[in-house]
Design a protein around this motif. Structure first.
Motif, PDB file in Angstrom:
ATOM      1  N   ILE A  69      35.688  34.802  42.675  1.00  0.00           N
ATOM      2  CA  ILE A  69      37.095  34.741  42.300  1.00  0.00           C
ATOM      3  C   ILE A  69      37.334  33.424  41.582  1.00  0.00           C
ATOM      4  CG2 ILE A  69      39.465  34.679  43.161  1.00  0.00           C
ATOM      5  CD1 ILE A  69      38.486  36.344  45.535  1.00  0.00           C
ATOM      6  N   ALA A  70      37.800  33.495  40.367  1.00  0.00           N
ATOM      7  CA  ALA A  70      38.097  32.299  39.591  1.00  0.00           C
ATOM      8  C   ALA A  70      39.552  31.936  39.832  1.00  0.00           C
ATOM      9  CB  ALA A  70      37.843  32.549  38.122  1.00  0.00           C
ATOM     10  N   ARG A  71      39.773  30.691  40.210  1.00  0.00           N
ATOM     11  CA  ARG A  71      41.155  30.236  40.441  1.00  0.00           C
ATOM     12  C   ARG A  71      41.575  29.366  39.258  1.00  0.00           C
ATOM     13  NH1 ARG A  71      39.757  30.503  46.063  1.00  0.00           N
ATOM     14  NH2 ARG A  71      41.258  31.899  47.031  1.00  0.00           N
TER      15      ARG A  71
END
Length: 153
Positions: free
Chosen positions: A146-148
């Motif tokens: 998951i890229a934040r």
């Protein structure tokens, strides 16, 4: 047969018998299943019940009745009671020449439903056509990074 209320969906038992006989004449059982082996007649029944307007259904049922009436005139029995060779010859006469009569139009519509129902049935798709519905491997719980987004502020 017309005027009798349907017993299963869109067609009466007499019409279902006719549809089964035509379906198995067009796609008989050989080393592969025949049309009624894979339930094509039930597919046709659902189409008649659920997808035709009342006017279209009445026209189609009248065409089915006309097919049996023609068989009776030519051989004294309904289509379903004809032998295999007689059924084949009868179908050949329906397929010959122009398609401008109501009987021929209904026959060709029915044949289209029979062929579509046959080739899209699960047994034919899986065992005859060897169609793979979902190629590869399904991994519903595959890990995912998951890229934040970076916040500025």
């Amino acid at each position: 047969a017309s005027g009798v209320p349907p017993t299963s969906g869109g067609l009466t038992d007499a019409h279902m018998l006719l549809v089964r006989a035509i379906a198995d004449t067009i796609i008989p059982r050989t080393e592969t299943p025949g049309a009624t082996d894979v339930g094509v007649h039930r597919f046709v029944d659902v189409v008649f019940a659920e997808y035709l307007t009342d006017e279209e259904r009445a026209r189609a049922v009248a065409g089915l009745d006309a097919i049996d009436e023609r068989a009776m005139r030519e051989s004294t029995v309904v289509f379903a009671d004809l032998g295999d060779e007689a059924r084949g010859r009868f179908i050949e006469t329906l397929e010959a020449g122009p398609r401008d009569s109501d009987v021929k139009r209904v026959y060709w519509q029915l044949k289209g439903l029979i062929v579509r129902g046959y080739f899209t049935s699960e047994p034919v798709m899986k065992n005859v056509l060897k169609h793979v519905v979902m190629p590869g491997r399904f991994e519903g719980a595959a890990p995912m990074a998951i890229a934040r987004a970076k916040r500025h502020g």
